[in-house]
Design an enzyme around this catalytic site. Structure first.
Site, PDB file in Angstrom:
ATOM      1  N   LYS A   1       0.918  -1.194  -0.111  1.00  0.00           N
ATOM      2  CA  LYS A   1      -0.057   0.211  -0.059  1.00  0.00           C
ATOM      3  C   LYS A   1       0.792   1.127  -0.066  1.00  0.00           C
ATOM      4  O   LYS A   1       0.868   2.081   0.636  1.00  0.00           O
ATOM      5  CB  LYS A   1      -0.835  -0.010   1.287  1.00  0.00           C
ATOM      6  CG  LYS A   1      -1.901   1.007   1.041  1.00  0.00           C
ATOM      7  CD  LYS A   1      -3.208   0.663   0.190  1.00  0.00           C
ATOM      8  CE  LYS A   1      -4.212   1.738   0.243  1.00  0.00           C
ATOM      9  NZ  LYS A   1      -5.265   1.700  -0.725  1.00  0.00           N
TER      10      LYS A   1
ATOM     11  N   ASP B   1      -2.253 -12.250   5.423  1.00  0.00           N
ATOM     12  CA  ASP B   1      -3.534 -12.918   6.271  1.00  0.00           C
ATOM     13  C   ASP B   1      -4.787 -12.838   5.419  1.00  0.00           C
ATOM     14  O   ASP B   1      -5.458 -13.787   5.277  1.00  0.00           O
ATOM     15  CB  ASP B   1      -3.434 -12.319   7.585  1.00  0.00           C
ATOM     16  CG  ASP B   1      -5.035 -12.927   8.391  1.00  0.00           C
ATOM     17  OD1 ASP B   1      -4.769 -14.055   8.297  1.00  0.00           O
ATOM     18  OD2 ASP B   1      -5.609 -12.134   9.074  1.00  0.00           O
TER      19      ASP B   1
HETATM   20  C1  IPM Z   1      -3.847 -17.396  10.058  1.00  0.00           C
HETATM   21  C2  IPM Z   1      -4.825 -17.092  11.015  1.00  0.00           C
HETATM   22  C3  IPM Z   1      -3.932 -16.514  12.137  1.00  0.00           C
HETATM   23  C4  IPM Z   1      -3.493 -15.386  11.844  1.00  0.00           C
HETATM   24  C5  IPM Z   1      -4.594 -16.221  13.481  1.00  0.00           C
HETATM   25  C6  IPM Z   1      -5.364 -17.450  14.098  1.00  0.00           C
HETATM   26  C7  IPM Z   1      -3.664 -15.444  14.529  1.00  0.00           C
HETATM   27  O1  IPM Z   1      -5.920 -16.311  10.824  1.00  0.00           O
HETATM   28  O2  IPM Z   1      -3.062 -18.120  10.157  1.00  0.00           O
HETATM   29  O3  IPM Z   1      -4.154 -16.950   8.891  1.00  0.00           O
HETATM   30  O4  IPM Z   1      -3.931 -14.160  11.884  1.00  0.00           O
HETATM   31  O5  IPM Z   1      -2.282 -15.316  11.028  1.00  0.00           O
HETATM   32 MG    MG Z   2      -5.954 -15.983   8.436  1.00  0.00          MG
END
Ligand code: IPM
Ligand code: MG
Length: 356
Positions: A191, A247
């Site tokens: 970004k 994520d």
């Molecule tokens: C992932 C999950 C995790 C993250 C959570 C459970 C902490 O969403 O592995 O993608 O945010 O990394």
């Molecule tokens: Mg995740």
């Protein structure tokens, strides 16, 4: 020498799906796979027993293992706990403590599941993307962080997005290497139009391209990347991005393939040690019902064999077995469609073992 696998089922469906993956490993053991499995607690189930989501014992077990197989963490039961002891902290702690900075999240569409995707078959058929997510830095770990009370009594929450050049370099290097072995295309997602930190990200990636010019490099802002993933996902080969963007984009990419229940992941450190887990969560809504899809976890074992245990032929066998059970029409509820055979978690695991 016998390799060590730390088995950490975690919470919710974690127990059910890991049990099926363990069946697969056990079957391969009788075919000569020289590994030893040791189980440990992590997440909410660790908190319940020890008062912390990542007990010292688990951390030691993980450190001393060649690879870690993780189910999933989290659940309603622990949602009101202080953030410092929530199940997710167990997972984040493992990633950070072991330095597992490179998270590989492939999104592959199995032709047998083309109609399980919510997108048109022609948009997703043949889809094969690798998302390389930075996993031990960025806003997930940046300091300072917290919630403070201002002079006027109002509360203010804050987190910090921070990346050092060296952190950007090492994840970009992994991404270029992976792209080189695939379609030779890398898209870096940032970004840079708003966030200085990712403006630096882009500069470093551009600089590194000089030594990786055999790979075609492009850049995309994260909002556009999210749109392009659902508009025309096949334009992507490898994507590299920050912890939080990765994520979000990896959940999006997963859904292109029909079910988040199909996708494995690997998180690697500089020593080649790795943690392997499905990209989905602990699904407390269906936990204990023997209906979760164990294939993402089983496919994570294949990634483990390939990246940490140096057994590529066995990895191939698992992937072929998964392909085979899908060909047989076996489907857990998440990927079920009419005229297929609906199976439970344990039935799916047994079918994979039989197909090995
Ligand atoms: C992932 C999950 C995790 C993250 C959570 C459970 C902490 O969403 O592995 O993608 O945010 O990394
Ligand atoms: Mg995740």
């Amino acid at each position: 020498m016998t390799k060590k696998i730390a088995v950490l089922p975690g919470d919710g469906i974690g127990h059910e799906i890991v049990a099926e993956a363990v069946k697969v490993i056990t079957a391969l053991q009788s075919d000569g796979l020289d590994v030893e499995m040791n189980e440990g607690l992590v997440g909410g189930s660790a908190y319940d027993v020890t008062g912390t989501p990542l007990p010292e014992e688990t951390l030691t077990l993980a450190r001393e293992s060649d690879a870690i197989l993780l189910g999933a963490v989290g659940g309603y039961k622990w949602e009101s706990l202080d953030i410092s002891v929530r199940p997710e902290k167990g997972l984040l702690g493992l990633r950070k403590e072991l330095g597992l900075f490179a998270n590989l999240r492939p999104a592959i569409l199995y032709p047998q599941l083309a109609d399980a995707s919510t997108l048109k078959p022609e948009v997703v058929s043949g889809l094969d993307i690798m998302i390389v997510r930075e996993l031990t830095g960025g806003i997930y770990f940046g300091q300072p962080r917290g919630v403070r009370t201002l002079d006027n009594g109002e509360r203010e929450g804050y987190n910090t997005l921070v990346y050092r050049e060296s952190e950007i370099k090492r994840i970009t290097e992994v991404a270029f290497d992976i792209a080189r072995k695939r379609g030779k295309k890398l898209c870096s997602v940032d970004k840079a139009n708003v966030l200085e930190c990712t403006e630096l990200w882009r500069e470093v990636v551009i600089d590194m391209h000089k030594d990786n010019s055999d790979v075609e490099l492009s850049h995309m802002y994260v909002d556009n990347a999210a749109m392009q993933l659902v508009r025309a996902p096949k334009q992507f080969d490898v994507m590299v991005t920050t912890n939080m963007f990765g994520d979000i984009l990896s959940d999006c990419a997963a859904m292109l393939t029909g079910s988040i229940g199909m996708l494995p992941s690997a998180s690697l450190n500089e020593k080649g040690q790795g943690m392997y887990e499905p990209i989905h969560g602990s699904a407390p809504d269906i936990a204990g019902q023997n209906m979760a899809n164990p294939l993402a976890t089983i496919l994570s074992v294949a990634m483990m064999l390939r990246y940490s245990l140096d057994e590529p032929a066995m990895a191939d066998r698992i992937e072929k077995a998964v392909d085979n059970v899908l060909d047989q029409g076996l489907r857990t509820a998440d990927i079920y469609s009419e005229s297929m055979k609906k199976v439970s978690t344990t039935e799916m695991g047994d079918a994979v073992v039989a197909a090995l």
